[in-house]
Design a protein around this motif. Structure first.
Motif, PDB file in Angstrom:
ATOM      1  N   MET A 156      39.550 -21.055   4.013  1.00 45.10           N
ATOM      2  CA  MET A 156      40.170 -21.281   5.319  1.00 45.10           C
ATOM      3  C   MET A 156      41.077 -22.513   5.265  1.00 45.10           C
ATOM      4  SD  MET A 156      36.829 -20.527   7.684  1.00 45.10           S
ATOM      5  CE  MET A 156      37.474 -21.333   9.153  1.00 45.10           C
ATOM      6  N   ALA A 157      40.571 -23.576   4.633  1.00 43.24           N
ATOM      7  CA  ALA A 157      41.328 -24.836   4.595  1.00 43.24           C
ATOM      8  C   ALA A 157      42.654 -24.658   3.852  1.00 43.24           C
ATOM      9  CB  ALA A 157      40.485 -25.926   3.947  1.00 43.24           C
ATOM     10  N   GLN A 170      34.552 -20.188  -4.782  1.00 47.28           N
ATOM     11  CA  GLN A 170      35.155 -20.748  -3.578  1.00 47.28           C
ATOM     12  C   GLN A 170      34.323 -20.406  -2.349  1.00 47.28           C
ATOM     13  OE1 GLN A 170      39.147 -19.009  -4.615  1.00 47.28           O
ATOM     14  NE2 GLN A 170      39.844 -20.912  -3.683  1.00 47.28           N
ATOM     15  N   SER A 171      34.213 -21.397  -1.469  1.00 43.12           N
ATOM     16  CA  SER A 171      33.485 -21.159  -0.222  1.00 43.12           C
ATOM     17  C   SER A 171      34.477 -20.672   0.829  1.00 43.12           C
ATOM     18  CB  SER A 171      32.824 -22.450   0.247  1.00 43.12           C
ATOM     19  OG  SER A 171      33.834 -23.360   0.655  1.00 43.12           O
ATOM     20  N   ILE A 221      42.174 -16.317   7.421  1.00 45.30           N
ATOM     21  CA  ILE A 221      42.068 -16.889   8.760  1.00 45.30           C
ATOM     22  C   ILE A 221      40.800 -16.338   9.405  1.00 45.30           C
ATOM     23  CG2 ILE A 221      43.148 -17.191  11.016  1.00 45.30           C
ATOM     24  CD1 ILE A 221      45.858 -16.666   9.723  1.00 45.30           C
ATOM     25  N   VAL A 222      39.898 -17.239   9.751  1.00 47.61           N
ATOM     26  CA  VAL A 222      38.635 -16.839  10.367  1.00 47.61           C
ATOM     27  C   VAL A 222      38.400 -17.734  11.574  1.00 47.61           C
ATOM     28  CG1 VAL A 222      36.123 -16.707  10.029  1.00 47.61           C
ATOM     29  CG2 VAL A 222      37.665 -16.075   8.160  1.00 47.61           C
ATOM     30  N   SER A 234      46.819 -15.719  -1.755  1.00 49.34           N
ATOM     31  CA  SER A 234      47.240 -17.055  -2.207  1.00 49.34           C
ATOM     32  C   SER A 234      47.153 -18.032  -1.049  1.00 49.34           C
ATOM     33  CB  SER A 234      48.695 -17.054  -2.675  1.00 49.34           C
ATOM     34  OG  SER A 234      48.882 -16.158  -3.722  1.00 49.34           O
ATOM     35  N   PRO A 235      46.989 -19.329  -1.365  1.00 52.04           N
ATOM     36  CA  PRO A 235      47.032 -20.357  -0.317  1.00 52.04           C
ATOM     37  C   PRO A 235      48.400 -20.327   0.370  1.00 52.04           C
ATOM     38  CG  PRO A 235      46.253 -21.272  -2.398  1.00 52.04           C
ATOM     39  CD  PRO A 235      46.733 -19.890  -2.689  1.00 52.04           C
ATOM     40  N   ILE A 236      48.412 -20.595   1.671  1.00 50.02           N
ATOM     41  CA  ILE A 236      49.629 -20.417   2.442  1.00 50.02           C
ATOM     42  C   ILE A 236      50.783 -21.309   1.951  1.00 50.02           C
ATOM     43  CG2 ILE A 236      49.031 -22.048   4.303  1.00 50.02           C
ATOM     44  CD1 ILE A 236      50.813 -18.599   4.667  1.00 50.02           C
ATOM     45  N   ALA A 237      50.455 -22.492   1.425  1.00 51.06           N
ATOM     46  CA  ALA A 237      51.523 -23.367   0.928  1.00 51.06           C
ATOM     47  C   ALA A 237      52.246 -22.698  -0.251  1.00 51.06           C
ATOM     48  CB  ALA A 237      50.942 -24.713   0.497  1.00 51.06           C
TER      49      ALA A 237
END
Lengths: 266, 387
Positions: free
Chosen positions: B315-316, B309-310, B321-322, B219-222
């Motif tokens: 990452m955004a 998704q790219s 995390i890359v 999931s997105p970090i937010a």
């Protein structure tokens, strides 16, 4: 035009369901399929000759979802309770698809209230080697396309825009349907053993190109239910009462009419 | 922070074009695409990677259970855990988790976990999940009974581990005249129970109440931060303060020499994971009854399953995390502070990432990242005076 039916909420042993009722004549109880209850044009046509009673199953639409509702047997017993409650002597019981399965399960348990039984593209039994569509692993649109013989009719259904309330009902119905039919899928492996108990005149009406319960299912029901009469409707998929309503009503009324004549001469 | 090496064991040789044609790598993607010799080699590469993680100093290795899919070759994670239980000498072995509702005899899971706990002398972490929606197509188990079966199976397994047998057990879905499983677990009262989830509020609430470690999947970090906050809030309602150790974030990390090189190297393999291995139609992911109507509507509305998704997008939004070592350290610290977790469940191999690259990534993480986080705990941003 004034509505040709009325809607009420009735309680059967304390469990409330929505019930549509219209017309006059011998009682005809219609058990709807997985997509839910509505007063379709064929019910209007039937109400010219019958007292049409169309309940919305427990767990569907505006009907209550009882905590005891787990499987089709529960619905069969519920409708026996309902027939007791309404004292519908001489009722013609008609069911399509999932509703046909309920009707068959009800009739093997008791035909006390029934004058006849009609199964239309009914679920309920397994026929080895017959390919069936998976209604849970396709989009809503694909499901409708597979239900109809005539792609134009399917596209017309797909194009309907549902209100948020109708969307909610559709979701509720899908959920209870999964609970009722997921496994074993759309059938009870024990039902076929007891279909010989059905001792009222039985009509099987089937769409010629049903992809969900192909006509081999009708043939299996015909073999198992003593004296069952089979009518295959050409150019018709899984829902004859919607795709070919005239042919469906004709088949049903001529079957019931023939039974009446037989009773008179007997 | 603790680091676990999380492996999905994907069938990395899958024909991505064939997956795209089929619409999914799950349930209907024919197993005629599986090549036994290549698959066997993958198993050995992946088992070697897990042993390597142990040698590199990872705190644990993670396995999971999925069925009828090229996404992961672990339908029976206990087989992999068994293979590792003697060769992974130090690290914990976490199965995240067994899908309780899918089995008709949950006592088999109690037995399997207890065996692993004994063989590893108490290094097992016992994950319990419901399985994703696709599992209900693959197993035939009724999705509308999933929550009931999970609750009953959980109850049965914990009782089998903690109450002296034999005793009888009766519930709606499971009935046993004799519950008397051998062996008993090695750990007392039983192996730690971890609950991975996609973020269901009812699951988070329950995990917090039971004081089980909660693991947030992809999931997105937010969103992760919101889910973890919900866990802390629910813990408070249950009368205790949740420790960051009870929160685990499941992520993917790739460390390259530089940011640019890392992105270039990871891109095709991570995009294969999210856009091919993970993709499935909504009907497959969410069969009716699997989740409540409100969640169902939410998921349908955002059409989560269809999006491509790219790597840059992933990452955004902080799903992965890359980067070069410095970037990865910065991001991970930022995310740890934002979401307040103290365990990182990290996929070091993902999608089609070849063995050598996966091992290089593991080495880079062990050398460049782990040491900086060994003693690090989440540092919540100081509350603003205006709040």
């Amino acid at each position: 035009m004034a509505a040709d039916y009325s809607t009420s909420v009735i309680a059967v042993r304390g469990y409330r369901i929505r019930l549509m009722r219209g017309g006059a004549g011998d009682p005809l109880v219609y058990l709807h399929g997985a997509s839910g209850a509505s007063w379709l044009p064929f019910l209007h046509t039937l109400s010219k000759h019958f007292d049409v009673i169309a309940p919305e199953h427990p767990g569907f639409g505006e009907s209550e979802t009882p905590d005891w509702l787990d499987n089709i047997h529960d619905l069969a017993y519920f409708y026996l309770d309902l027939l007791d409650e309404l004292k519908l002597a001489g009722a013609h019981l008609v069911g399509n698809s999932l509703g046909g399965w309920i009707a068959a399960e009800l009739a093997v348990r008791s035909t006390r209230w029934l004058a006849s039984l009609t199964l239309c593209d009914a679920a309920g039994i397994h026929v080895a080697g017959v390919k069936q569509m998976d209604t849970f692993l396709c989009t809503d649109a694909q499901r409708l396309r597979d239900f109809f013989y005539d792609p134009k009719k399917a596209e017309a259904m797909i194009a309907r825009v549902l209100s948020p309330e109708q969307e909610d009902v559709a979701l509720k119905n899908r959920t209870i349907v999964a609970k009722l039919v997921w496994q074993p899928r759309d059938q009870d492996p024990h039902l076929h053993k007891w279909l010989h108990r059905i001792d009222v005149p039985t009509l099987l009406v089937w769409g010629d190109t049903d992809r969900l319960f192909p006509k081999e299912h009708a043939l299996a029901y015909e073999k198992a239910i003593p004296g069952a009469k089979l009518v295959i409707i050409p150019q018709c998929g899984h829902v004859p009462q919607i795709e070919q309503p005239d042919a469906f009503v004709d088949a049903l009324e001529s079957f019931i009419g023939a039974q009446r004549r037989q009773r008179k001469t007997a | 922070m603790k680091f676990f090496n999380f492996h999905l064991m994907p069938y990395a040789h899958a024909d991505l074009a064939a997956i795209a044609d089929n619409g999914s790598a799950w349930v209907t993607y024919s197993n005629s695409h599986y090549h036994p010799e290549k698959g066997a080699e993958l198993y050995h590469d992946y088992l070697d990677q897990m042993e390597f993680a142990d040698q590199l100093g990872f705190d644990g290795v993670c396995l999971n259970e999925h069925h009828q899919t090229a996404y992961g070759l672990m339908p029976i994670p206990g087989v992999i855990a068994g293979a590792l239980s003697r060769s992974v000498k130090r690290a914990k072995i976490a199965i995240l988790g067994r899908a309780l509702p899918l089995t008709n005899n949950p006592l088999n899971i109690a037995e399997e976990y207890a065996m692993l706990d004994n063989i590893t002398q108490g290094r097992l972490i016992a994950g319990f999940v419901r399985g994703i929606g696709a599992e209900y197509h693959a197993s035939g188990v009724n999705p509308a009974e999933s929550q009931e079966r999970f609750a009953e199976a959980h109850d049965l397994i914990v009782r089998a581990w903690t109450e002296p047998g034999p005793f009888a057990y009766e519930s709606k879905h499971y009935q046993f005249r004799y519950v008397n499983t051998w062996p008993r677990p090695y750990q007392t009262p039983h192996p730690p129970i971890w609950i991975p989830s996609q973020g269901s509020a009812s699951t988070i609430r329950w995990a917090a109440k039971m004081r089980y470690t909660y693991a947030q999947t992809l999931s997105p970090i937010a969103a992760v931060a919101r889910f973890f906050q919900l866990y802390r809030d629910e813990a408070e309602k249950a009368g205790y303060e949740a420790s960051p150790d009870q929160l685990a974030w499941s992520n993917t990390i790739y460390v390259g020499e530089t940011d640019k090189k890392a992105v270039r190297e990871a891109k095709p393999h991570l995009e294969a994971l999210v856009n091919y291995f993970l993709k499935m139609p909504t009907e497959m992911l969410l069969p009716p009854g699997y989740t409540d109507a409100a969640s169902m509507k939410r998921v349908r509305a955002v059409k989560v399953t269809g999006k491509t998704q790219s790597l840059e997008e992933l990452m955004a939004s902080g799903v992965v995390i890359v980067g070069g070592p410095e970037t990865v350290r910065e991001k991970l610290a930022e995310y740890q502070d934002l979401a307040g977790f103290n365990t990182s469940l990290t996929k070091t191999q993902f999608g089609t990432l070849p063995n050598e690259m996966a091992r290089a990534n593991m080495t880079a993480i062990a050398e460049e990242i782990l040491p900086a986080f060994r003693e690090r705990e989440p540092r919540p941003a100081p509350k603003q005076a205006a709040e």
